[in-house]
Design a protein around this motif. Structure first.
Motif, PDB file in Angstrom:
ATOM      1  N   MET A   1       0.828  -1.193   0.000  1.00 21.97           N
ATOM      2  CA  MET A   1       0.000   0.000   0.000  1.00 21.97           C
ATOM      3  C   MET A   1       0.861   1.240   0.000  1.00 21.97           C
ATOM      4  O   MET A   1       0.966   1.943   0.981  1.00 21.97           O
ATOM      5  CB  MET A   1      -0.895  -0.038   1.250  1.00 21.97           C
ATOM      6  CG  MET A   1      -2.170   0.759   1.074  1.00 21.97           C
ATOM      7  SD  MET A   1      -2.979   1.092   2.638  1.00 21.97           S
ATOM      8  CE  MET A   1      -2.179   2.593   3.143  1.00 21.97           C
ATOM      9  N   GLU A  50      -1.639  -7.524  -8.570  1.00 28.37           N
ATOM     10  CA  GLU A  50      -1.511  -7.587  -7.104  1.00 28.37           C
ATOM     11  C   GLU A  50      -2.807  -8.187  -6.577  1.00 28.37           C
ATOM     12  O   GLU A  50      -3.880  -7.711  -6.934  1.00 28.37           O
ATOM     13  CB  GLU A  50      -1.367  -6.190  -6.509  1.00 28.37           C
ATOM     14  CG  GLU A  50      -0.136  -5.431  -6.971  1.00 28.37           C
ATOM     15  CD  GLU A  50      -0.277  -3.933  -6.680  1.00 28.37           C
ATOM     16  OE1 GLU A  50      -0.224  -3.529  -5.508  1.00 28.37           O
ATOM     17  OE2 GLU A  50      -0.445  -3.169  -7.646  1.00 28.37           O
ATOM     18  N   GLU A  52      -4.701  -9.104  -2.949  1.00 26.76           N
ATOM     19  CA  GLU A  52      -4.631  -8.963  -1.495  1.00 26.76           C
ATOM     20  C   GLU A  52      -5.419 -10.098  -0.846  1.00 26.76           C
ATOM     21  O   GLU A  52      -6.572 -10.346  -1.203  1.00 26.76           O
ATOM     22  CB  GLU A  52      -5.178  -7.591  -1.080  1.00 26.76           C
ATOM     23  CG  GLU A  52      -4.276  -6.471  -1.597  1.00 26.76           C
ATOM     24  CD  GLU A  52      -4.873  -5.071  -1.527  1.00 26.76           C
ATOM     25  OE1 GLU A  52      -4.122  -4.111  -1.756  1.00 26.76           O
ATOM     26  OE2 GLU A  52      -6.082  -4.936  -1.258  1.00 26.76           O
ATOM     27  N   GLU A  97       0.212  -4.989   3.866  1.00 23.51           N
ATOM     28  CA  GLU A  97      -1.028  -4.275   3.580  1.00 23.51           C
ATOM     29  C   GLU A  97      -1.553  -3.621   4.852  1.00 23.51           C
ATOM     30  O   GLU A  97      -1.040  -3.842   5.941  1.00 23.51           O
ATOM     31  CB  GLU A  97      -2.065  -5.223   2.977  1.00 23.51           C
ATOM     32  CG  GLU A  97      -2.283  -4.997   1.486  1.00 23.51           C
ATOM     33  CD  GLU A  97      -2.654  -3.560   1.132  1.00 23.51           C
ATOM     34  OE1 GLU A  97      -3.328  -2.900   1.943  1.00 23.51           O
ATOM     35  OE2 GLU A  97      -2.234  -3.085   0.055  1.00 23.51           O
ATOM     36  N   GLU A 104      -0.252  -8.953   0.784  1.00 24.21           N
ATOM     37  CA  GLU A 104      -0.424  -8.741  -0.659  1.00 24.21           C
ATOM     38  C   GLU A 104       0.616  -9.564  -1.407  1.00 24.21           C
ATOM     39  O   GLU A 104       1.788  -9.554  -1.051  1.00 24.21           O
ATOM     40  CB  GLU A 104      -0.242  -7.252  -0.981  1.00 24.21           C
ATOM     41  CG  GLU A 104      -0.381  -6.953  -2.467  1.00 24.21           C
ATOM     42  CD  GLU A 104       0.005  -5.519  -2.811  1.00 24.21           C
ATOM     43  OE1 GLU A 104      -0.768  -4.608  -2.460  1.00 24.21           O
ATOM     44  OE2 GLU A 104       1.078  -5.322  -3.407  1.00 24.21           O
ATOM     45  N   GLN A 294      -5.353  -5.483  -8.489  1.00 28.55           N
ATOM     46  CA  GLN A 294      -4.837  -4.369  -9.290  1.00 28.55           C
ATOM     47  C   GLN A 294      -3.890  -4.894 -10.363  1.00 28.55           C
ATOM     48  O   GLN A 294      -3.256  -5.933 -10.172  1.00 28.55           O
ATOM     49  CB  GLN A 294      -4.087  -3.378  -8.393  1.00 28.55           C
ATOM     50  CG  GLN A 294      -4.966  -2.764  -7.313  1.00 28.55           C
ATOM     51  CD  GLN A 294      -4.173  -1.922  -6.312  1.00 28.55           C
ATOM     52  OE1 GLN A 294      -2.981  -2.147  -6.104  1.00 28.55           O
ATOM     53  NE2 GLN A 294      -4.844  -0.972  -5.695  1.00 28.55           N
TER      54      GLN A 294
HETATM   55 MG    MG Z   1      -2.265  -3.364  -1.991  1.00 28.27          MG
END
Ligand code: MG
Ligand code: ADP
Ligand code: MG
Ligand code: MG
Ligand code: MG
Ligand code: MG
Length: 698
Positions: A1, A50, A52, A97, A104, A294
């Motif tokens: 993050m 990515e 999580e 994260e 992640e 993502q």
């Molecule tokens: Mg993340």
């Protein structure tokens, strides 16, 4: 993050005093990199996803579930093991994260290295307006036949799912028998009673969030940044964050639905902030403690990155709705299906003045969105006509950027990000070398959590200009996460190769966002979409008279409301995203194996878009509504959540061989996938053997 600097975190008052310093130097740092890198060319397609994960603990005797607060421990073991292996697409990489129950995972190195990408773009220049014609397709094929890099394309596609599966296996190896890593978006009982293992009590008086529900222990213990952000956002806002999500009104739901928080230690502020008929939440963790999927792409140069950023922006609400998997918040069925409005409100640090509730006195701007929200402006030249949202920018910084040679649209984008204050700052990192550091730039950049992120190359690296696609919700299975990832990757190839134009006025993208949140948006709602995506020309009168009535009329003729199925399968002159991808695949002559995998992925996407397959949100909602313990009062009972998550765990680990509730169609045809995967894995092994022996890879 985002950025993790080491050191001593500053309080909000201290941070505030340095806000201008951070902004000023952040812009200098951007400029320094920009001058070095703006003309960088011929970078090749690299991309990576990515995912999580949330660690969930099951108490099978009591039929209860908890989030397991072992993220820091599990992460450090995953990283230790990772040190023994080389970082390749065949390995994994683990990241911290926001929540202590999250980790992640990304591939160990981005996928790609495809020279083909660059050539495809060049080859397709000629196809600008003619891609529908057979000749064009033959020309492209002819061109591509000479490019052997295409061969590795297949491995990359199959690798995605193999790698996500590998990540899941790696985490499982670090968990205890009663723990499971779930790639779910929202833990359904987040903030409900004693929801963590080990148990932790919220402390509304002393905790960093002051939450009635979300204890500090559930925030990552790995890095002080997360608690600092939580505290500073609250201090900056001058009150707790307030998240109000409409509750799903079932037959037995009280009307109005109003909760009494006094027993939880409310000092009255929660009662005042909570809206009737809404699920109320009061901590950053309710949003940042959610998971998403993502995908980041490297473009071949700055201009292509700007194009990709813009062209994908309109896809954000579409893919958010299609990946919807968040029907439950704080133990209640909600009337929305996605996490977005929750996460946006969970980090909304705007003061009452900035939100327009009080006249501006202390603050500089009215700001119409949270720092977590959809983008407000396009940044490529084609976007000019479609930028119809009034952009709040830091005028002075914008001038500095423009004087420094940055193109106007990009300068305005950055100056818009820079209306925000830093919310986490470390005393050791105040003074930086603006020519070589980018911490101050990244500080503001990485706390603007928008649907798209434009990522400049980091200093002293061989990484190029990148664009991140950030709206999608995490899916339960590796298959689905791979499908959504590969779909977006293919879409970028199609957009660039065929020079497509998907732009609609950016205010319409915002309207689509609001539609995307809705319950069953995929089934019931329509989204603004461009009718002619082939002709990229904006109307000539628009260039002359931007904002004029003629211009607006010309623009409004370019798009219309479409169903999700029409967007993916086509309507009238618009061929549809899936047929466009198929056309592209034909032209690059993908091998049978890869084609088979991609077909499964496109099938998932298509069936979701047509409503034949449920979204995860729809499936979860139905599961709850039909569960024996559910009393039709919007409350998700503990036993229901236990059965739901048990089913999710079985599906995501592949234990259920026929999960007919979720993927009847897909599972039937998915028999082909193991073969594709084992080929990819054989490739991985070959590749990792090569890496070990030190030889260079293709
Ligand atoms: Mg993340
Ligand atoms: P963030 O959390 O800031 O978005 P991460 O470091 O987690 O960034 O990486 C995001 C994704 O970008 C990962 O999948 C990673 O493999 C991928 N990636 C890394 N380098 C590149 C690159 N040069 N081009 C494209 N993607 C990359
Ligand atoms: Mg990341
Ligand atoms: Mg490693
Ligand atoms: Mg996150
Ligand atoms: Mg990311």
């Amino acid at each position: 993050m985002g950025l993790l600097s080491e050191g001593t975190p500053l309080s909000w008052e201290e941070t505030k005093a340095y806000a201008d310093h951070v902004r000023k130097h952040g812009i200098q740092q951007f400029l320094a990199q920009y001058h070095k890198l703006a003309s960088r060319q011929k970078d090749i397609l690299y991309w990576g996803d990515e995912v999580e994960y949330q660690l969930v603990k099951f108490d099978h005797k009591k039929k209860k579930t908890f989030v397991s607060l072992r993220g820091t421990e599990v992460l450090s073991r995953l990283r230790e093991k990772g040190l023994e292996k080389p970082d390749t697409e065949a390995s994994t990489s683990w990241h911290v994260e926001y929540a202590e129950y999250m980790v992640e995972g990304t591939p160990g190195a981005p996928y790609g290295g495809l020279i083909a990408h660059f050539n495809v773009v060049e080859a397709n220049m000629a196809l600008r307006y003619h891609f529908m014609f057979v000749e064009a397709s033959i020309a492209l094929r002819h061109y591509l036949n000479h490019i052997d890099a295409i061969a590795s394309f297949r491995y990359l596609v199959n690798l995605v799912e193999a790698n996500t599966a590998l990540r899941r296996r790696e985490i499982m190896a670090e968990l205890e028998k009663d723990e499971v890593p779930l790639s779910q978006t929202v833990y359904p009982l987040l903030g409900v009673g004693e929801f963590t293992s080990p148990p932790a009590k919220p402390d509304p008086v002393n905790s960093v969030s002051r939450s009635l529900f979300f204890p500090d222990e559930a925030i990552s213990q790995n890095h002080v940044r997360f608690k600092t952000l939580t505290r500073n956002i609250r201090h900056r806002r001058k009150e707790k964050v307030a998240i109000n999500i409409p509750i799903f009104k079932d037959v037995n739901t009280p009307s109005p639905f109003v909760e009494d928080f006094s027993a939880l230690g409310d000092d009255g502020s929660s009662a005042a902030a909570a809206l009737p008929d809404h699920i109320y939440m009061d901590a950053m963790g309710f949003g940042m403690g959610n998971s998403c999927l993502q995908v980041t792409f490297q473009a071949c140069n700055l201009s292509e990155a700007r194009t990709l950023y813009d062209q994908l922006a309109g896809m954000c609400p579409i893919m958010l709705a299609l990946s919807a998997s968040s029907p439950i918040f704080r133990g209640y069925l909600s009337d929305i299906d996605t996490r977005w409005p929750v996460i946006a409100a969970s980090v909304d640090d705007r003061t009452r003045e900035e939100r327009g509730l009080e006249p501006l006195k202390e603050n500089k701007y009215r700001i119409n969105k949270s720092r977590y929200d959809s983008i407000d402006s396009y940044i490529s030249p084609l976007g000019t006509c479609y930028n119809d949202i009034d952009l709040t920018i830091d005028e002075e910084l914008c001038k500095t950027l423009i004087d420094g040679g940055v193109e106007v649209l990009l300068a305005r984008h950055i100056a818009h990000l820079f209306i925000r204050d830093p919310v986490s700052l470390f005393s050791e990192r105040l003074d930086q070398d603006d020519d070589n550091d980018t911490d101050h730039f990244e500080n503001i950049q990485s706390t603007n959590w928008q649907t798209m992120r434009f990522k400049p190359p980091p200093p002293k690296s061989n990484i190029g200009w990148r664009v991140e696609f950030r709206p999608m919700e995490a899916q339960f299975t590796d298959f689905e996460n791979a499908a959504f990832t590969v779909f977006i990757v293919l879409l970028t190839r199609v957009i660039l190769s065929y020079k497509l134009n998907l732009l609609i006025p950016i205010s319409k993208v915002d309207e689509n966002m609001k539609t995307a949140f809705k319950r069953d948006a995929v089934l019931n709602d329509k989204f603004y979409f461009r009718k002619d995506v082939v002709t990229d020309a904006t109307p000539p009168e628009c260039v002359q008279q931007c904002g004029s009535a003629a211009c607006n009329k010309a623009l409004s003729n370019q798009y219309e409301l479409m169903t999700m199925n029409e967007i993916f399968q086509g309507k009238d002159e618009f061929p549809g995203l899936v047929p466009l991808i198929n056309l592209y695949l034909q032209s690059i002559e993908v091998d049978v194996d890869t084609r088979c995998t991609i077909t499964q992925y496109l099938k998932l996407i298509s069936l979701r878009a047509s409503g034949e397959l449920e979204t995860s949100a729809h499936w979860m909602r139905n599961f709850v509504m039909n569960h024996k313990l559910y009393r039709h009062d919007s409350v998700v009972p503990e036993g229901t959540a236990y059965d739901l998550l048990t089913r999710v765990a079985e599906i995501s680990s592949g234990k259920i061989s026929d999960p007919c509730h979720l993927f009847p169609h897909i599972m039937r045809s998915a028999r082909h996938i193991p073969e594709a995967l084992s080929n990819a894995e054989a490739y991985l092994e070959k590749k990792s053997r090569k890496t070990h022996s030190g030889s260079k890879l293709e």
